[in-house]
Design a protein around this motif. Sequence first.
Motif, PDB file in Angstrom:
ATOM      1  N   TYR A 231       0.731  -1.182  -0.212  1.00 50.65           N
ATOM      2  CA  TYR A 231       0.444   0.214  -0.115  1.00 50.65           C
ATOM      3  C   TYR A 231       0.796   1.478   0.120  1.00 50.65           C
ATOM      4  CZ  TYR A 231      -3.777  -3.484   1.383  1.00 50.65           C
ATOM      5  OH  TYR A 231      -4.774  -4.465   1.503  1.00 50.65           O
ATOM      6  N   GLY A 232       0.811   2.156  -1.463  1.00 48.52           N
ATOM      7  CA  GLY A 232       1.639   2.676  -0.990  1.00 48.52           C
ATOM      8  C   GLY A 232       0.775   4.406  -0.966  1.00 48.52           C
ATOM      9  N   ALA A 233       0.660   5.504   0.083  1.00 50.03           N
ATOM     10  CA  ALA A 233       0.441   6.616   0.692  1.00 50.03           C
ATOM     11  C   ALA A 233       0.403   7.439  -0.416  1.00 50.03           C
ATOM     12  CB  ALA A 233       0.462   6.830   1.664  1.00 50.03           C
ATOM     13  N   GLY A 234      -0.288   8.727  -0.797  1.00 47.66           N
ATOM     14  CA  GLY A 234      -0.259   9.473  -1.793  1.00 47.66           C
ATOM     15  C   GLY A 234      -0.117  11.318  -0.524  1.00 47.66           C
ATOM     16  N   SER A 235       0.364  12.369  -0.936  1.00 45.63           N
ATOM     17  CA  SER A 235       0.013  13.127   0.376  1.00 45.63           C
ATOM     18  C   SER A 235      -1.299  14.032   0.170  1.00 45.63           C
ATOM     19  CB  SER A 235       1.380  14.446  -0.315  1.00 45.63           C
ATOM     20  OG  SER A 235       0.889  14.969  -2.081  1.00 45.63           O
ATOM     21  N   LYS A 236      -1.864  13.587  -0.094  1.00 47.05           N
ATOM     22  CA  LYS A 236      -3.445  14.521   0.129  1.00 47.05           C
ATOM     23  C   LYS A 236      -3.993  13.246   1.053  1.00 47.05           C
ATOM     24  CE  LYS A 236      -3.698  16.832  -4.185  1.00 47.05           C
ATOM     25  NZ  LYS A 236      -4.369  16.998  -5.460  1.00 47.05           N
ATOM     26  N   ASN A 237      -5.383  13.757   1.525  1.00 45.56           N
ATOM     27  CA  ASN A 237      -6.431  13.175   2.253  1.00 45.56           C
ATOM     28  C   ASN A 237      -7.157  13.962   2.248  1.00 45.56           C
ATOM     29  OD1 ASN A 237      -4.851  11.983   4.732  1.00 45.56           O
ATOM     30  ND2 ASN A 237      -4.106  13.891   5.323  1.00 45.56           N
ATOM     31  N   PHE A 238      -8.027  12.546   1.520  1.00 49.08           N
ATOM     32  CA  PHE A 238      -9.848  13.046   1.360  1.00 49.08           C
ATOM     33  C   PHE A 238     -10.799  12.320   2.485  1.00 49.08           C
ATOM     34  CE2 PHE A 238      -7.234  12.505  -2.871  1.00 49.08           C
ATOM     35  CZ  PHE A 238      -7.204  13.328  -3.623  1.00 49.08           C
ATOM     36  N   ASP A 239     -11.960  12.653   2.020  1.00 46.01           N
ATOM     37  CA  ASP A 239     -12.767  12.465   3.000  1.00 46.01           C
ATOM     38  C   ASP A 239     -13.159  11.052   1.603  1.00 46.01           C
ATOM     39  OD1 ASP A 239     -12.784  13.904   5.540  1.00 46.01           O
ATOM     40  OD2 ASP A 239     -14.356  15.487   3.602  1.00 46.01           O
ATOM     41  N   GLY A 240     -13.779   9.821   2.252  1.00 50.28           N
ATOM     42  CA  GLY A 240     -14.726   8.437   1.535  1.00 50.28           C
ATOM     43  C   GLY A 240     -13.655   7.855   1.404  1.00 50.28           C
ATOM     44  N   PHE A 241     -12.841   8.009   1.466  1.00 49.46           N
ATOM     45  CA  PHE A 241     -11.786   6.730   0.565  1.00 49.46           C
ATOM     46  C   PHE A 241     -10.792   7.257   1.630  1.00 49.46           C
ATOM     47  CE2 PHE A 241     -11.449   9.596  -2.749  1.00 49.46           C
ATOM     48  CZ  PHE A 241      -9.942   9.966  -3.184  1.00 49.46           C
ATOM     49  N   PRO A 242      -9.478   6.301   1.059  1.00 49.81           N
ATOM     50  CA  PRO A 242      -8.023   5.947   1.682  1.00 49.81           C
ATOM     51  C   PRO A 242      -7.146   6.365   0.245  1.00 49.81           C
ATOM     52  CG  PRO A 242      -8.920   4.079   1.739  1.00 49.81           C
ATOM     53  CD  PRO A 242      -9.610   4.550   1.016  1.00 49.81           C
ATOM     54  N   ASN A 243      -6.527   7.167   0.477  1.00 46.46           N
ATOM     55  CA  ASN A 243      -5.277   8.069  -0.645  1.00 46.46           C
ATOM     56  C   ASN A 243      -4.423   7.134  -0.588  1.00 46.46           C
ATOM     57  OD1 ASN A 243      -4.679   9.645  -3.024  1.00 46.46           O
ATOM     58  ND2 ASN A 243      -3.086  10.847  -1.690  1.00 46.46           N
ATOM     59  N   VAL A 244      -5.048   5.935  -1.494  1.00 44.37           N
ATOM     60  CA  VAL A 244      -3.754   4.560  -1.471  1.00 44.37           C
ATOM     61  C   VAL A 244      -3.365   4.025  -2.478  1.00 44.37           C
ATOM     62  CG1 VAL A 244      -3.133   2.077  -0.234  1.00 44.37           C
ATOM     63  CG2 VAL A 244      -3.877   4.533   1.101  1.00 44.37           C
ATOM     64  N   LEU A 245      -2.366   3.465  -3.253  1.00 41.66           N
ATOM     65  CA  LEU A 245      -2.307   2.637  -4.110  1.00 41.66           C
ATOM     66  C   LEU A 245      -2.172   0.937  -3.846  1.00 41.66           C
ATOM     67  CD1 LEU A 245      -1.994   2.219  -7.492  1.00 41.66           C
ATOM     68  CD2 LEU A 245       0.699   2.738  -6.756  1.00 41.66           C
ATOM     69  N   LYS A 246      -2.993   0.442  -4.631  1.00 38.62           N
ATOM     70  CA  LYS A 246      -2.762  -0.389  -4.081  1.00 38.62           C
ATOM     71  C   LYS A 246      -2.288  -1.730  -4.496  1.00 38.62           C
ATOM     72  CE  LYS A 246      -6.550  -3.131  -3.502  1.00 38.62           C
ATOM     73  NZ  LYS A 246      -7.723  -3.293  -2.352  1.00 38.62           N
ATOM     74  N   ILE A 247      -1.081  -2.593  -4.257  1.00 41.98           N
ATOM     75  CA  ILE A 247      -0.077  -3.409  -5.347  1.00 41.98           C
ATOM     76  C   ILE A 247      -0.346  -4.709  -5.058  1.00 41.98           C
ATOM     77  CG2 ILE A 247       1.047  -1.753  -6.501  1.00 41.98           C
ATOM     78  CD1 ILE A 247       2.900  -2.727  -4.883  1.00 41.98           C
ATOM     79  N   VAL A 248      -0.828  -5.876  -5.792  1.00 44.30           N
ATOM     80  CA  VAL A 248      -1.154  -7.113  -5.253  1.00 44.30           C
ATOM     81  C   VAL A 248      -0.160  -8.473  -5.817  1.00 44.30           C
ATOM     82  CG1 VAL A 248      -2.708  -8.690  -4.710  1.00 44.30           C
ATOM     83  CG2 VAL A 248      -3.662  -6.582  -4.322  1.00 44.30           C
ATOM     84  N   GLN A 249       0.353  -9.099  -5.249  1.00 45.87           N
ATOM     85  CA  GLN A 249       1.559  -9.916  -6.144  1.00 45.87           C
ATOM     86  C   GLN A 249       1.018 -11.367  -5.795  1.00 45.87           C
ATOM     87  OE1 GLN A 249       5.274 -11.220  -5.670  1.00 45.87           O
ATOM     88  NE2 GLN A 249       6.392 -11.143  -7.118  1.00 45.87           N
TER      89      GLN A 249
END
Length: 410
Positions: A231-249
Amino acid sequence: MVLVIDAQVAGISGDMLLSSLVDMGAKKSKIIDGVYSVEEYLKGSKIVKMDFEKTVKHGTKSTYLVLETDEKYHERKGVEIQECILSASDRIGLSEKAKVFAKESIRSLLYAESNIHGEPLESVHFHEASSIDTVIDIIGSAIALDDLRLFSDEIISTPVAVGGGTLAFSHGIVSNPASAILEIFRGSDIAIRGGQIKEEITTPTGASLLVNLADRCSEFYPAMKIKSIGYGAGSKNFDGFPNVLKIVQGESTEEFQLDTIQILETNLDDVSGETIGHMIDKLIANGAKDVTVTGGITKKGRPTNLVSVICDPFVTNTLISTLISETGTLGVRIRSSSRYVVPRIVVSIPIMIQGNNFIVRCKIVKHNETIKHFKVESDDVKIISDSLSLSFKETLGLISDEVKSRLNIK
């Protein structure tokens, strides 16, 4: 193995991809050491602090990039950034696939700006992408992907959330997604969607990295056994969802793997056989999967050679340049094609022939953990053939017998 880059909710940026790879297990010390070495190639830029730390984004534990830089310039020619990345790639010893990935990622940014502004590549100026941040995102991601050995995986992207509304940057206020984002995704197989917020949530650098990494785009995950998640976090914060990129192997459970390739074609009617032979060698050296030359007849009864090149999307630009420079062709046709391939692995096997020790690479196909087929790398056969002064056919037979013995194949 298969890797899914899930950008359908929070989009993707360069630092989010890099952070997700660290969260998955890439060695952050290796990345930081490699990235610090780029300073000498970009005058006026200094990394004050760089680290990766844990955070929680709207209930999701993730990793984010802590970065402080000192920038003397806020505008640079794009080719300066490109030269920095190419020099750094050689300096830190990236694999060939990682070098191509880094090279094509910055080229995607350059081509996008060139097309938008109608300027030649050497005249393009970067504003938002002029800082060392861009280099860090590209070089850092290349190091992390190498460290995790992900370039050998099938890489799938979900449709990418880009956000909406408007945004202000160096050229004024524009609608989001900005033109650079659209140019980068144009011609790729990756779909985009607005997302859940009126802000930019996919950046040009993130888009460039993604189009040069993903083999195909899918709305759904493939059949797979999950092995690791980042899980890689972005710098901003948003209401309603996590500002995160998910990668799955994971390990694919499909009998066949579906991927997407590019097919490049051009007709040659005024080049010699020697030129064509050299062209084939150059195309293969620059990343082509295969090259086919077929004789034919075109208009007015002219004889021609149809050149067909199969390649991954991320080397398309490089191979087009090679075709044009080597043959002088005035045009190259491009189309995307899906294909099913039998999953295989490449292993290095120690063997002994006539009292001499060698190591050969073999492609192996398994079914239910039973080896069904193997093929020895032809370049290794040639080397051993020359070393032992044997014919290619005789050498291949001896190697095959040794491999069967080593792998217990009857």
